[in-house]
Structures are given as structure tokens and as C-alpha cells.
Design an enzyme around this catalytic site. Structure first.
Site, PDB file in Angstrom:
ATOM      1  N   PHE A  85      16.573  -2.927   6.364  1.00  0.00           N
ATOM      2  CA  PHE A  85      16.085  -3.900   7.343  1.00  0.00           C
ATOM      3  C   PHE A  85      17.234  -4.451   8.182  1.00  0.00           C
ATOM      4  CE2 PHE A  85      15.360  -8.450   8.256  1.00  0.00           C
ATOM      5  CZ  PHE A  85      14.344  -8.314   9.192  1.00  0.00           C
ATOM      6  N   GLU A 105      11.587 -15.804  -1.378  1.00  0.00           N
ATOM      7  CA  GLU A 105      11.115 -14.581  -0.719  1.00  0.00           C
ATOM      8  C   GLU A 105      11.062 -13.437  -1.721  1.00  0.00           C
ATOM      9  OE1 GLU A 105      11.979 -11.997   3.352  1.00  0.00           O
ATOM     10  OE2 GLU A 105      13.578 -13.224   2.502  1.00  0.00           O
ATOM     11  N   HIS A 141       9.532 -19.133   3.362  1.00  0.00           N
ATOM     12  CA  HIS A 141       8.910 -18.062   2.558  1.00  0.00           C
ATOM     13  C   HIS A 141       8.143 -18.627   1.356  1.00  0.00           C
ATOM     14  CE1 HIS A 141      10.493 -14.923   5.042  1.00  0.00           C
ATOM     15  NE2 HIS A 141      11.741 -15.293   4.826  1.00  0.00           N
ATOM     16  N   PRO A 201      10.724 -11.848  15.483  1.00  0.00           N
ATOM     17  CA  PRO A 201       9.779 -11.163  16.376  1.00  0.00           C
ATOM     18  C   PRO A 201      10.258  -9.786  16.837  1.00  0.00           C
ATOM     19  CG  PRO A 201       9.979 -13.469  16.970  1.00  0.00           C
ATOM     20  CD  PRO A 201      11.021 -13.213  15.918  1.00  0.00           C
TER      21      PRO A 201
END
Length: 580
Positions: free
Chosen positions: A171, A379, A398, A455
Site C-alpha cells: 500500500f 486498525e 479506525h 482519496p
């Protein structure tokens, strides 16, 4: 001021702090690290107790049932109140994106359009120093064999996909446009060869989008790594020099937990160096704002601190009892922490929050703004992360792991600690959308709202926060009343100034229940907030009466057998002051 056992102390006298005792400090942390770990261990034991677990499961189930019964009985009355309220609807209620990182705040199309424009219009602009020479944007593109016409969203490759699920390392690579770190440095860094000019330009475009939408606000996060003492000055010069200010935005500072990397490279020698690089410039700017004009101006727009990194990594051990402390080998003081391994999550949380507490005391005494502590927590990884933030944080981001601990979930409910959840982000990283606990948290009455996180990786539209709420509404069949309640919660979670919140929500926004609601501004029916407040007060009464009955004795009582108070005044007297 100076560090004492990793926490800054502030003395009012002009004598050298090194000659003074800790108890003489005007401002200091409320507890030391050992006391914190013992309290943390006690909290672990309480949450692991069988009677406590049973009691909390039953109370949470009762809260869930009461909410569903409430909506069955009062939904029409709530809708009637909402429809009688003119002007307000889904689009023009104030809402805040309380968890969004500036480096990924734009969508992919926005970034792609910006990169293409610069490749066409400023191809001969020197943008990076690499291999002993200065490269223009044209030369960078030629090295990568790129042209503005060839690049598309697929080649940009920044959207999260199935390969990133439970792979935080993959990621993080998505932050590199076209898979190249040099493009990230050129377009998405504040401190580069161009002094972050491109990043400042795209930030101004984000501000323009926020101001155009009017009712959507954000708290963009900027990074301070703790590698060097001049990081704050460089970041402040970037913000102030580029005039990066918007009435729709406030800044949060995120501190990545990367001490082990800086220790391995020799940049830092101990954990206290890391803390000193983060906090000493702030204390200096508070003591003498005139000598640090840019930083002082920047701090007026900074409203909080965050602590970020991959929570799924295993943590180093930490003592949680007197027996653990008696065993040799654990460096209690940050000055003695010189290992090349990362400290436990709780180690970061305590020292960041303790120093922020002292800094807030110091700034408040001088009439300056203060900062909230709102770290990433829960998370993934150990439940101890959530135990730590329960003791130290104003709100968290989270909170997925709360679903595994009913006692901790019940504590977060009783204290109404804010939880900003990002379902689309979680869907690509740690928790599929269908399994996300957000709707369950909301039904039970936990203080939750929705945020976007990144985003650039997860969203497609120009208004990612509206996209997030829209998907949540259709996925979990939320009503317009539910969304209005979440919008109001997002404003309360945020660290915008009290006067701004009063303008958005009403002058009495801080009062619990319907007394603090102005439906003409929030669009939330008074009936809904009155129900939430009554449920919370009754749960507090149950807990206080159980505690008065003796240690854990009340935990064996049936969750549904508790008598309801005769009236609101009796309830208020028995429940006592509301926990905040």
C-alpha cells in the site's frame, strides 16, 4: 524547560532547569511512564475478567435492541421534525473529514490532470537533483519513457486493489506515481528541490474545491518525522510562504513511528533525540513567538497531532506490572532507549501525549492555541493499542479492533471517545466492507463518524467524503436522520475552534442531548439526541450502582433487569457528572 525522563518540564524561574527539582516545575505531565504502564496493565486485567466480559456483552446487546425499538417507535416523529426544518438536507449540513492525509487528499484524475499540465507547460523547469546533476521535468519523463499523451489512470497505478489487502508495505508503494519515487518527490513532497512548489499548487486547488462545496471541511495531515530539529521551520516556511490557508481546513501533524529506521541509519542516537526534534521547537516558539514568526503563525492553524504507521507489525514487549518492572533490561527512560528496534506502540503514545499535555499547559498559560491528540489506533494488530489510546487520546482513527473486545467497546461508549472510521480504506487493507463494524458501533451509540483517509487510493469523485457517506448509506441502509447525526458527530470530533463549532451547530452545541441541538443548523431531530443522551445516562447509572455494590458484584446481574429511573432529575442525580 528541559527533558526529564523523556517528558518536558517547564519552570517559571529564570534559574537553570537542571538545578531545579521535578516537583518545582510549573508545568509537568500528570503521571510518569511507570504509573502509565501499571494503569495499562490494570485496564488489561479488567477487560479480560470473565464477569466484566459477560456484563459488557449484555449491556451492548441491550443498547442495540433499545435503538432498534426506538427507530420502530419514533422514526415517523423524527422524520416529521426533519421535514419541518427548512433549507437543511444531505448536502448543506456541515461535515468535517476528520481523517485525511494531504499527500493523498486529491483523487487520481485530479493528480493525473495536474501532472500532465506541468509536463506540457513547464517541461524545462528544473525539478530534481539526481546522480550529481539537476534534471528538468522533460528529462525525468524521458528517463521514464513517458509523454503526457501516454499517461492514464491505469499507468498512474495509485489506486489500491486486491494486492494491498493486509499488505501495508505494498500500500505504501501506491504513493509513488507510475511506480517511481522521483515523481512522488517532485509532486507530493513539501521539502524538495523546488521547495514543494508543485505540492503547494495542488493543495491550493484542494482548498478551492472545499470552499466551492462550502459545507465540506477537512483536517489535512502533514508529517513531522522527528529526524532533525529544523523540520518544523521548513514545514512552517512552506505553509506560510505559499499562503496555504483556508477557512474550510485546519492542519493536523502526523508523527510516523519510524524511530527504528533513523536509529539504524545513525540519524538518531536515542528515543529522546526523536522526542526532542518533535517538541523542543514547539516549546521554543511558545516561549518566544517573535523569534519563530513563521512557526508561530503556522501553529495557529494546527489543531492536533496524530501518530501513524502499520499497526499489524508485532510490538516489542512492555512492562505491565511491578513484577515486569523488577526484571532488568527494559529502558524506562527514552535517553536510555538506544536499540535499533521500534518501541512498543504504547511507548510512543505515552511520550507523545505526555509532552503534548505539558505543551498545552504552557501554551494555555500564554493565551495560545492548544492541540488535541487523535492517533491511528485499532486498525490492526494488538488490542493493547486501543487500551493505550483509551487512556491518552481525545479521539482515534479506525478502531476496527474494538469489535474483538466488548469491555473496551463499552468503555469507549461510556466515555464517548470519538472514532473516525474509513470503511472504503478498511475494505482495501484490513476489513471487507460487509464485515465492517461501523453500523454496529453506530447502532449501539458509540461516538462514530466517517472519514476518507486517502482519496487518492480509494475514491473516484471530486467530493470523496460525500462519496464515502453515499456508499455507507446504500451498503448499510442508513436513513437521512442517521447521516445527519454522523455529520454532527464529525464536527464535534474535529478540532476546529469552539467559536466555529458554535456557528455550525448552535451556541449550546457542547451541552448533551436535545439541549445542545439546534435543528435549524444540524438537521438532527431533537428526539434522536434525547434518546442517545438518556441511554448514555442510564448506562452510567448502571455502572455507578454496580461499582457501589462492590467489586464486580453488579456484573452478575441481568442486563435487562435494571429498574428505569422515575424521572430525568432522579436519573441525573444518580448518574452524576457526565463523563467527557
Amino acid at each position: 524547560f528541559e527533558f526529564r525522563r523523556g517528558v518536558m518540564g517547564v519552570w517559571a524561574t529564570e534559574d537553570l532547569p537542571s538545578l531545579l527539582q521535578d516537583y518545582e516545575a510549573a508545568f509537568k505531565a500528570p503521571v510518569d511512564f511507570r504509573t502509565f504502564t501499571l494503569d495499562l496493565g490494570r485496564l488489561h486485567d479488567i477487560c479480560a475478567a470473565g464477569p466484566v466480559y459477560t456484563f459488557c456483552v449484555r449491556r451492548l446487546a441491550l443498547l442495540e435492541s433499545r435503538y432498534r425499538l426506538h427507530t420502530m417507535e419514533r422514526e415517523k416523529a423524527e422524520l416529521a421534525q426533519m421535514r419541518a426544518n427548512p433549507h437543511r438536507d444531505y448536502y448543506n449540513c456541515r461535515k468535517v473529514d476528520t481523517h485525511i492525509h494531504l499527500a493523498a487528499a486529491m483523487n487520481q484524475k485530479h493528480l493525473l490532470r495536474f501532472i500532465k499540465k506541468k509536463m506540457r507547460d513547464e517541461a524545462d523547469e528544473p525539478v530534481i537533483a539526481k546522480g550529481g546533476r539537476t534534471l528538468t521535468l522533460r528529462e525525468v519523463c524521458e528517463d521514464l519513457r513517458l509523454s503526457p499523451y501516454d499517461i492514464n489512470l491505469d499507468s498512474l497505478g495509485m489506486h489500491a486493489d486486491a494486492s494491498t489487502f493486509r499488505r501495508f508495505d505494498k500500500f505504501n508503494l501506491k504513493y509513488n506515481p507510475l511506480g517511481d519515487a522521483s515523481l512522488r518527490e517532485i509532486f507530493l513532497k513539501t521539502d524538495n528541490f523546488m521547495q514543494g512548489r508543485y505540492f503547494a499548487e495542488i493543495t491550493k486547488e484542494l482548498f478551492a474545491d472545499l470552499e466551492e462545496s462550502k459545507y465540506v471541511n477537512a483536517e489535512y495531515r502533514l508529517s513531522i518525522y522527528g529526524r532533525s530539529r529544523d523540520e518544523w521551520a521548513r514545514l512552517a516556511d512552506w505553509v506560510v510562504g505559499n499562503r496555504l490557508w483556508s477557512p474550510n481546513n485546519r492542519w493536523l501533524i502526523q508523527v510516523p513511528r519510524l524511530f527504528h529506521l533513523y536509529r539504524q541509519s545513525g540519524t538518531l542516537q536515542c528515543f529522546e533525540d526523536f522526542l526532542g526534534n518533535i517538541f523542543e521547537p514547539l516549546f521554543e516558539a511558545t516561549r518566544d513567538p517573535g523569534a519563530h514568526a513563521s512557526l508561530h503563525l503556522f501553529l495557529q492553524q494546527v489543531v492536533g497531532f496524530d501518530c501513524v504507521d502499520d499497526e499489524s507489525k508485532p510490538d516489542a514487549p512492555i512492562p505491565l506490572s511491578d513484577h515486569d518492572w523488577e526484571r532488568a533490561g527494559f529502558p524506562a527512560e527514552p535517553k536510555a532507549y538506544t536499540a535499533a528496534t521500534n518501541p512498543h506502540y504504547a511507548y510512543y503514545i505515552y511520550y507523545l501525549s505526555a509532552n503534548l499535555t505539558v505543551l498545552n499547559q504552557f501554551r494555555r498559560s500564554r493565551g495560545l492555541s492548544t492541540f488535541d491528540f487523535r492517533p491511528h489506533s485499532g486498525e490492526a494488530g494488538e488490542l493493547s493499542h486501543l487500551h493505550s489510546t483509551f487512556l491518552c487520546a481525545h479521539a482515534i482513527n479506525h478502531g476496527l479492533m474494538l469489535r474483538r473486545s466488548p469491555p473496551l467497546q463499552y468503555l469507549f461508549y461510556l466515555t464517548q471517545i470519538g472514532i473516525a472510521m474509513s470503511p472504503l480504506s478498511n475494505n482495501m487493507l484490513f476489513c471487507e466492507l460487509a464485515k465492517n463494524p461501523f453500523p454496529l458501533y453506530f447502532v449501539r451509540g458509540l461516538n462514530v463518524c466517517i472519514s476518507t483517509d486517502d482519496p487518492l487510493m480509494f475514491h473516484y469523485t471530486k467530493e470523496p467524503l460525500m462519496e464515502e457517506y453515499c456508499i455507507a448509506r446504500h451498503t448499510w441502509q442508513l436513513s437521512s436522520i442517521d447521516l445527519a447525526e454522523m455529520f454532527r458527530a464529525s464536527v464535534l470530533h474535529s478540532s476546529f475552534e469552539r467559536s466555529v463549532k458554535a456557528y455550525w451547530l448552535g451556541p449550546d452545541f457542547w451541552r448533551p442531548g436535545a439541549a445542545g441541538n439546534d435543528i435549524t443548523r444540524t438537521n438532527v431531530p431533537d428526539i434522536r439526541l434525547a434518546f442517545r443522551d438518556q441511554a448514555l445516562r442510564e448506562e452510567l447509572q448502571v455502572v455507578f450502582e454496580s461499582a457501589a455494590a462492590g467489586p464486580l458484584q453488579g456484573c452478575y446481574a441481568s442486563a435487562s433487569s435494571h429498574p428505569r429511573p422515575a424521572n430525568a432529575s432522579e436519573l441525573q442525580r444518580s448518574a452524576g457528572a457526565r463523563v467527557s
